[in-house]
Write a protein that holds these residues in place. Structure first.
Motif, PDB file in Angstrom:
ATOM      1  N   PHE A 142      -1.542  13.197  -7.567  1.00 30.52           N
ATOM      2  CA  PHE A 142      -1.879  11.823  -7.959  1.00 30.52           C
ATOM      3  C   PHE A 142      -2.783  11.170  -6.910  1.00 30.52           C
ATOM      4  O   PHE A 142      -2.627  11.397  -5.706  1.00 30.52           O
ATOM      5  CB  PHE A 142      -0.607  10.995  -8.152  1.00 30.52           C
ATOM      6  N   ASP A 143      -3.727  10.332  -7.400  1.00 27.20           N
ATOM      7  CA  ASP A 143      -4.711   9.686  -6.520  1.00 27.20           C
ATOM      8  C   ASP A 143      -4.064   8.896  -5.389  1.00 27.20           C
ATOM      9  O   ASP A 143      -4.617   8.797  -4.296  1.00 27.20           O
ATOM     10  CB  ASP A 143      -5.610   8.733  -7.340  1.00 27.20           C
ATOM     11  N   ALA A 144      -2.903   8.309  -5.655  1.00 27.50           N
ATOM     12  CA  ALA A 144      -2.229   7.483  -4.652  1.00 27.50           C
ATOM     13  C   ALA A 144      -1.932   8.266  -3.371  1.00 27.50           C
ATOM     14  O   ALA A 144      -1.889   7.685  -2.280  1.00 27.50           O
ATOM     15  CB  ALA A 144      -0.937   6.916  -5.216  1.00 27.50           C
ATOM     16  N   GLU A 145      -1.744   9.600  -3.506  1.00 28.85           N
ATOM     17  CA  GLU A 145      -1.458  10.413  -2.314  1.00 28.85           C
ATOM     18  C   GLU A 145      -2.620  10.330  -1.315  1.00 28.85           C
ATOM     19  O   GLU A 145      -2.408  10.364  -0.107  1.00 28.85           O
ATOM     20  CB  GLU A 145      -1.187  11.871  -2.698  1.00 28.85           C
ATOM     21  N   ALA A 146      -3.847  10.204  -1.840  1.00 33.36           N
ATOM     22  CA  ALA A 146      -5.032  10.105  -0.967  1.00 33.36           C
ATOM     23  C   ALA A 146      -4.986   8.828  -0.131  1.00 33.36           C
ATOM     24  O   ALA A 146      -5.400   8.816   1.031  1.00 33.36           O
ATOM     25  CB  ALA A 146      -6.308  10.143  -1.800  1.00 33.36           C
ATOM     26  N   VAL A 147      -4.458   7.755  -0.736  1.00 33.16           N
ATOM     27  CA  VAL A 147      -4.346   6.474  -0.034  1.00 33.16           C
ATOM     28  C   VAL A 147      -3.404   6.601   1.154  1.00 33.16           C
ATOM     29  O   VAL A 147      -3.747   6.249   2.291  1.00 33.16           O
ATOM     30  CB  VAL A 147      -3.855   5.366  -0.997  1.00 33.16           C
ATOM     31  N   TYR A 148      -2.211   7.118   0.898  1.00 35.28           N
ATOM     32  CA  TYR A 148      -1.200   7.229   1.969  1.00 35.28           C
ATOM     33  C   TYR A 148      -1.616   8.238   3.035  1.00 35.28           C
ATOM     34  O   TYR A 148      -1.368   8.028   4.216  1.00 35.28           O
ATOM     35  CB  TYR A 148       0.162   7.574   1.364  1.00 35.28           C
ATOM     36  N   LEU A 149      -2.306   9.286   2.602  1.00 34.81           N
ATOM     37  CA  LEU A 149      -2.779  10.294   3.553  1.00 34.81           C
ATOM     38  C   LEU A 149      -3.897   9.709   4.415  1.00 34.81           C
ATOM     39  O   LEU A 149      -3.946   9.941   5.632  1.00 34.81           O
ATOM     40  CB  LEU A 149      -3.283  11.531   2.779  1.00 34.81           C
ATOM     41  N   THR A 150      -4.778   8.894   3.813  1.00 32.11           N
ATOM     42  CA  THR A 150      -5.862   8.237   4.565  1.00 32.11           C
ATOM     43  C   THR A 150      -5.279   7.324   5.643  1.00 32.11           C
ATOM     44  O   THR A 150      -5.745   7.318   6.792  1.00 32.11           O
ATOM     45  CB  THR A 150      -6.770   7.414   3.618  1.00 32.11           C
ATOM     46  N   MET A 151      -4.263   6.545   5.284  1.00 31.54           N
ATOM     47  CA  MET A 151      -3.624   5.641   6.245  1.00 31.54           C
ATOM     48  C   MET A 151      -3.035   6.438   7.414  1.00 31.54           C
ATOM     49  O   MET A 151      -3.154   6.035   8.581  1.00 31.54           O
ATOM     50  CB  MET A 151      -2.525   4.830   5.542  1.00 31.54           C
ATOM     51  N   HIS A 152      -2.435   7.575   7.096  1.00 27.57           N
ATOM     52  CA  HIS A 152      -1.831   8.409   8.137  1.00 27.57           C
ATOM     53  C   HIS A 152      -2.909   8.986   9.053  1.00 27.57           C
ATOM     54  O   HIS A 152      -2.771   8.981  10.276  1.00 27.57           O
ATOM     55  CB  HIS A 152      -1.037   9.541   7.478  1.00 27.57           C
TER      56      HIS A 152
END
Length: 281
Positions: A262-272
């Motif tokens: 899911f696209d949302a995983e990219a958001v949380y991974l980017t923040m990390h």
């Protein structure tokens, strides 16, 4: 207290018996087969601390290993599985560990006696991913040192930890191995992109590995996380390097796991990744 009927004595430590509930079982324990004969009865109380292999396939596979196992080695492997079982508490071990771990340790000991080196390229990732299992594996290494007088290399603790994790979670060892290898590949990509070598003992490294592990586990079961759209657009503009890298990592996950991410995983991974990059600078 059930009465077991001995069907066949395989050696001093292993016998096949008829069980009122499980039918034919393999009983494993120190000295359980000593001076025993077929058609003798054995109280279930005597089998209290023994392992029962109820699966016919596991029985056959275990019996195939017996001719290659000397008694001392078999005894210490049995003790190792007892130790793992005791220390795992309420969690039940999949009985396949008897075959899988015995086979693995037999292979390892054979290689060591031939003077061959044993390397584990995924040791650090395994240690970080499965600290509890790794601690149990280190206890198994100590047991071998005490009982079998052999120094198993530290890389072995990583391999044993994967066997323990496989038995505790009922996951195939191939799947557990795949996750460790995938995480190593993702970490290598991050290090290459940021031109750094992460300190594998650091809290940041541990957090990164665990974040990747939980992402992989979510992907495997198809668990969806909500996508904060405004944050996604902001991160894309503010941190393009981290955002693009997160998508590269996600594509590798998709290819390896053969599941959509899911696209949302990219958001949380980017923040990390951004937090990690900020600390590096």
């Amino acid at each position: 207290m059930a009465s077991l009927l001995i069907k066949k004595v395989l050696n001093n430590n292993v016998l096949i018996a008829s069980h009122p509930e499980y039918r034919e079982v393999v009983l494993i324990g120190k000295g359980i087969g000593f001076n025993r004969k077929p058609d003798e009865t054995l109280d279930s109380e005597a089998a209290e601390k023994l392992f029962v292999l109820t699966d016919q396939k596991e029985q056959k596979n275990y019996i195939k290993l017996l001719p290659y196992l000397e008694n001392d080695l078999q005894t210490v492997i049995i003790s190792a599985i007892e130790l793992i079982k005791q220390e795992s508490g309420e969690q039940e071990l999949n009985e396949h560990i008897h075959v899988a771990l015995t086979d693995h340790l037999l292979f390892t000991i054979t290689r060591l006696t031939q003077g061959l080196e044993i390397r584990n390229p995924f040791l650090i990732e395994t240690k970080t991913l499965y600290p509890k299992e790794y601690g149990l594996a280190k206890a198994v290494l100590n047991l071998f040192r005490e009982k079998y007088v052999v120094d198993l290399p530290e890389g072995e603790a990583g391999f044993i930890a994967l066997h323990i994790h496989s038995a505790l979670t009922n996951k195939a060892l191939s799947e557990v191995n795949q996750h460790s290898q995938l995480i190593k590949r993702l970490i290598d990509m991050i290090e290459e992109q940021f031109s750094i070598t992460l300190n594998k003992e650091s809290v940041d490294y541990m957090r990164l590995v665990r974040h990747l592990r939980f992402t992989i586990e979510r992907v495997k079961v198809g668990e969806k996380v909500e996508e904060p759209e405004k944050i996604a657009n902001l991160l894309k503009q503010e941190y393009p390097i981290c955002y693009n890298l997160s998508w590269k990592l996600i594509k590798v996950m998709q290819q390896t796991l053969r599941k959509p991410v899911f696209d949302a995983e990219a958001v949380y991974l980017t923040m990390h990744l951004q937090r990690l990059q900020k600390k590096i600078k």
